[in-house]
Design a protein around this motif. Sequence first.
Motif, PDB file in Angstrom:
ATOM      1  N   ARG A  66      -6.589 -15.051  44.349  1.00  0.00           N
ATOM      2  CA  ARG A  66      -6.463 -15.444  45.796  1.00  0.00           C
ATOM      3  C   ARG A  66      -6.183 -14.065  46.851  1.00  0.00           C
ATOM      4  O   ARG A  66      -6.632 -14.249  47.884  1.00  0.00           O
ATOM      5  CB  ARG A  66      -5.276 -16.285  45.918  1.00  0.00           C
ATOM      6  CG  ARG A  66      -5.546 -17.676  45.354  1.00  0.00           C
ATOM      7  CD  ARG A  66      -4.622 -18.630  45.648  1.00  0.00           C
ATOM      8  NE  ARG A  66      -2.980 -18.262  45.501  1.00  0.00           N
ATOM      9  CZ  ARG A  66      -2.021 -18.174  46.068  1.00  0.00           C
ATOM     10  NH1 ARG A  66      -2.465 -18.321  47.496  1.00  0.00           N
ATOM     11  NH2 ARG A  66      -1.143 -17.867  45.881  1.00  0.00           N
ATOM     12  N   PHE A  67      -5.369 -13.313  46.225  1.00  0.00           N
ATOM     13  CA  PHE A  67      -4.957 -12.036  46.822  1.00  0.00           C
ATOM     14  C   PHE A  67      -5.784 -10.894  46.519  1.00  0.00           C
ATOM     15  O   PHE A  67      -6.074 -10.620  45.261  1.00  0.00           O
ATOM     16  CB  PHE A  67      -3.428 -11.784  46.999  1.00  0.00           C
ATOM     17  CG  PHE A  67      -2.710 -12.673  47.624  1.00  0.00           C
ATOM     18  CD1 PHE A  67      -3.223 -14.016  48.158  1.00  0.00           C
ATOM     19  CD2 PHE A  67      -1.453 -12.503  47.589  1.00  0.00           C
ATOM     20  CE1 PHE A  67      -2.313 -14.747  48.359  1.00  0.00           C
ATOM     21  CE2 PHE A  67      -0.414 -13.499  48.478  1.00  0.00           C
ATOM     22  CZ  PHE A  67      -1.019 -14.287  48.777  1.00  0.00           C
ATOM     23  N   THR A  68      -6.084  -9.841  47.522  1.00  0.00           N
ATOM     24  CA  THR A  68      -6.838  -8.450  46.833  1.00  0.00           C
ATOM     25  C   THR A  68      -6.042  -7.265  47.706  1.00  0.00           C
ATOM     26  O   THR A  68      -5.994  -7.509  48.958  1.00  0.00           O
ATOM     27  CB  THR A  68      -8.226  -8.614  47.316  1.00  0.00           C
ATOM     28  OG1 THR A  68      -8.875  -9.528  46.858  1.00  0.00           O
ATOM     29  CG2 THR A  68      -8.971  -7.217  47.022  1.00  0.00           C
ATOM     30  N   ILE A  69      -5.570  -6.525  46.975  1.00  0.00           N
ATOM     31  CA  ILE A  69      -5.048  -5.104  47.573  1.00  0.00           C
ATOM     32  C   ILE A  69      -5.987  -4.014  47.370  1.00  0.00           C
ATOM     33  O   ILE A  69      -6.763  -3.960  46.570  1.00  0.00           O
ATOM     34  CB  ILE A  69      -3.765  -4.779  46.558  1.00  0.00           C
ATOM     35  CG1 ILE A  69      -3.059  -3.661  47.228  1.00  0.00           C
ATOM     36  CG2 ILE A  69      -4.246  -4.410  45.260  1.00  0.00           C
ATOM     37  CD1 ILE A  69      -1.591  -3.404  46.449  1.00  0.00           C
ATOM     38  N   SER A  70      -6.027  -3.384  48.621  1.00  0.00           N
ATOM     39  CA  SER A  70      -6.927  -2.008  48.628  1.00  0.00           C
ATOM     40  C   SER A  70      -6.298  -1.243  49.415  1.00  0.00           C
ATOM     41  O   SER A  70      -5.200  -1.427  50.189  1.00  0.00           O
ATOM     42  CB  SER A  70      -8.339  -2.568  49.415  1.00  0.00           C
ATOM     43  OG  SER A  70      -8.080  -3.244  50.659  1.00  0.00           O
ATOM     44  N   ARG A  71      -6.864   0.074  49.654  1.00  0.00           N
ATOM     45  CA  ARG A  71      -6.103   1.162  50.222  1.00  0.00           C
ATOM     46  C   ARG A  71      -7.510   1.991  50.808  1.00  0.00           C
ATOM     47  O   ARG A  71      -8.531   2.338  50.354  1.00  0.00           O
ATOM     48  CB  ARG A  71      -5.190   2.031  49.519  1.00  0.00           C
ATOM     49  CG  ARG A  71      -5.701   2.529  48.428  1.00  0.00           C
ATOM     50  CD  ARG A  71      -4.808   3.478  47.600  1.00  0.00           C
ATOM     51  NE  ARG A  71      -4.134   4.294  48.336  1.00  0.00           N
ATOM     52  CZ  ARG A  71      -2.903   4.757  47.646  1.00  0.00           C
ATOM     53  NH1 ARG A  71      -2.405   4.436  46.599  1.00  0.00           N
ATOM     54  NH2 ARG A  71      -2.078   5.791  48.335  1.00  0.00           N
ATOM     55  N   ASP A  72      -7.172   2.684  52.065  1.00  0.00           N
ATOM     56  CA  ASP A  72      -8.080   3.414  52.630  1.00  0.00           C
ATOM     57  C   ASP A  72      -7.311   4.830  52.778  1.00  0.00           C
ATOM     58  O   ASP A  72      -6.617   4.792  53.909  1.00  0.00           O
ATOM     59  CB  ASP A  72      -8.677   2.752  53.931  1.00  0.00           C
ATOM     60  CG  ASP A  72      -9.648   3.807  54.610  1.00  0.00           C
ATOM     61  OD1 ASP A  72      -9.738   4.944  54.522  1.00  0.00           O
ATOM     62  OD2 ASP A  72     -10.443   3.255  55.413  1.00  0.00           O
ATOM     63  N   SER A  73      -7.708   5.793  52.143  1.00  0.00           N
ATOM     64  CA  SER A  73      -6.772   7.106  52.329  1.00  0.00           C
ATOM     65  C   SER A  73      -6.996   7.767  53.098  1.00  0.00           C
ATOM     66  O   SER A  73      -6.350   8.489  53.886  1.00  0.00           O
ATOM     67  CB  SER A  73      -7.219   7.624  50.833  1.00  0.00           C
ATOM     68  OG  SER A  73      -6.447   7.222  49.772  1.00  0.00           O
ATOM     69  N   ALA A  74      -8.276   7.651  53.843  1.00  0.00           N
ATOM     70  CA  ALA A  74      -8.885   8.407  55.041  1.00  0.00           C
ATOM     71  C   ALA A  74      -8.051   7.899  56.379  1.00  0.00           C
ATOM     72  O   ALA A  74      -7.643   8.518  57.193  1.00  0.00           O
ATOM     73  CB  ALA A  74     -10.152   8.015  55.468  1.00  0.00           C
ATOM     74  N   LYS A  75      -7.662   6.532  56.449  1.00  0.00           N
ATOM     75  CA  LYS A  75      -6.937   6.018  57.246  1.00  0.00           C
ATOM     76  C   LYS A  75      -5.426   5.868  57.148  1.00  0.00           C
ATOM     77  O   LYS A  75      -4.321   5.486  57.972  1.00  0.00           O
ATOM     78  CB  LYS A  75      -7.198   4.601  57.680  1.00  0.00           C
ATOM     79  CG  LYS A  75      -8.757   4.463  58.280  1.00  0.00           C
ATOM     80  CD  LYS A  75      -9.253   3.124  58.601  1.00  0.00           C
ATOM     81  CE  LYS A  75     -10.515   3.230  59.278  1.00  0.00           C
ATOM     82  NZ  LYS A  75     -11.063   2.041  59.567  1.00  0.00           N
ATOM     83  N   SER A  76      -4.917   6.252  55.898  1.00  0.00           N
ATOM     84  CA  SER A  76      -3.764   6.309  55.454  1.00  0.00           C
ATOM     85  C   SER A  76      -3.257   4.801  55.494  1.00  0.00           C
ATOM     86  O   SER A  76      -2.015   4.632  55.980  1.00  0.00           O
ATOM     87  CB  SER A  76      -2.690   7.336  56.065  1.00  0.00           C
ATOM     88  OG  SER A  76      -3.240   8.590  55.718  1.00  0.00           O
ATOM     89  N   THR A  77      -3.920   3.850  55.159  1.00  0.00           N
ATOM     90  CA  THR A  77      -3.393   2.485  55.327  1.00  0.00           C
ATOM     91  C   THR A  77      -3.810   1.688  54.158  1.00  0.00           C
ATOM     92  O   THR A  77      -4.620   1.968  53.369  1.00  0.00           O
ATOM     93  CB  THR A  77      -4.456   1.788  56.403  1.00  0.00           C
ATOM     94  OG1 THR A  77      -4.219   2.494  57.452  1.00  0.00           O
ATOM     95  CG2 THR A  77      -3.977   0.288  56.696  1.00  0.00           C
ATOM     96  N   LEU A  78      -2.900   0.723  53.571  1.00  0.00           N
ATOM     97  CA  LEU A  78      -2.922  -0.158  52.615  1.00  0.00           C
ATOM     98  C   LEU A  78      -2.820  -1.595  53.221  1.00  0.00           C
ATOM     99  O   LEU A  78      -2.599  -1.672  54.324  1.00  0.00           O
ATOM    100  CB  LEU A  78      -1.662  -0.002  52.118  1.00  0.00           C
ATOM    101  CG  LEU A  78      -1.245  -1.139  50.715  1.00  0.00           C
ATOM    102  CD1 LEU A  78      -1.767  -0.741  49.570  1.00  0.00           C
ATOM    103  CD2 LEU A  78       0.402  -1.223  50.419  1.00  0.00           C
ATOM    104  N   TYR A  79      -3.946  -2.274  52.463  1.00  0.00           N
ATOM    105  CA  TYR A  79      -4.035  -3.709  52.970  1.00  0.00           C
ATOM    106  C   TYR A  79      -3.736  -4.632  51.701  1.00  0.00           C
ATOM    107  O   TYR A  79      -3.724  -4.288  50.352  1.00  0.00           O
ATOM    108  CB  TYR A  79      -5.620  -4.002  53.209  1.00  0.00           C
ATOM    109  CG  TYR A  79      -6.146  -2.997  54.296  1.00  0.00           C
ATOM    110  CD1 TYR A  79      -6.738  -1.857  53.760  1.00  0.00           C
ATOM    111  CD2 TYR A  79      -5.958  -2.926  55.553  1.00  0.00           C
ATOM    112  CE1 TYR A  79      -7.302  -0.843  54.826  1.00  0.00           C
ATOM    113  CE2 TYR A  79      -6.386  -2.338  56.436  1.00  0.00           C
ATOM    114  CZ  TYR A  79      -7.121  -0.992  56.103  1.00  0.00           C
ATOM    115  OH  TYR A  79      -7.487  -0.311  57.007  1.00  0.00           O
ATOM    116  N   LEU A  80      -3.467  -6.123  52.237  1.00  0.00           N
ATOM    117  CA  LEU A  80      -3.670  -7.056  51.448  1.00  0.00           C
ATOM    118  C   LEU A  80      -4.147  -8.184  52.039  1.00  0.00           C
ATOM    119  O   LEU A  80      -3.845  -8.764  52.881  1.00  0.00           O
ATOM    120  CB  LEU A  80      -2.056  -7.410  51.010  1.00  0.00           C
ATOM    121  CG  LEU A  80      -1.922  -8.805  50.244  1.00  0.00           C
ATOM    122  CD1 LEU A  80      -2.353  -8.152  48.606  1.00  0.00           C
ATOM    123  CD2 LEU A  80      -0.371  -9.165  50.155  1.00  0.00           C
TER     124      LEU A  80
END
Length: 123
Positions: A66-80
Amino acid sequence: VQLQASGGGLVQAGGSLRLSCAASGRSFSSYGMGWFRQAPGKDREFVALISWNGASTYYADSVKGRFTISRDSAKSTLYLQMDSLQPEDTAVYYCAGTKFTGWARKVYEYDFWGQGTLVTVSS
């Protein structure tokens, strides 16, 4: 590294939300990152983690699929990304960073934390 979580809110059961965690400071891409949550009257619990390079992820059984974790190192941002939300997902959600190189699923294994963002799922 300082973390700022955002994206929480009120959603109906079955709905979706995406949380973000913006990092400031150096070396965001050097750290494994995780999401935890804490419901009223309960201990903080592990939700998901992602390795420093984004290649590996791990989820608590309660959110798997149901949940997906990801990250964008260029934006220094973590997502859920949270889909198919249920009332039992209601909690304050925290992002955190760790230098631990294994599967860090315990609170004490994390070195720095964001301030938390409230997710409320109505039935």
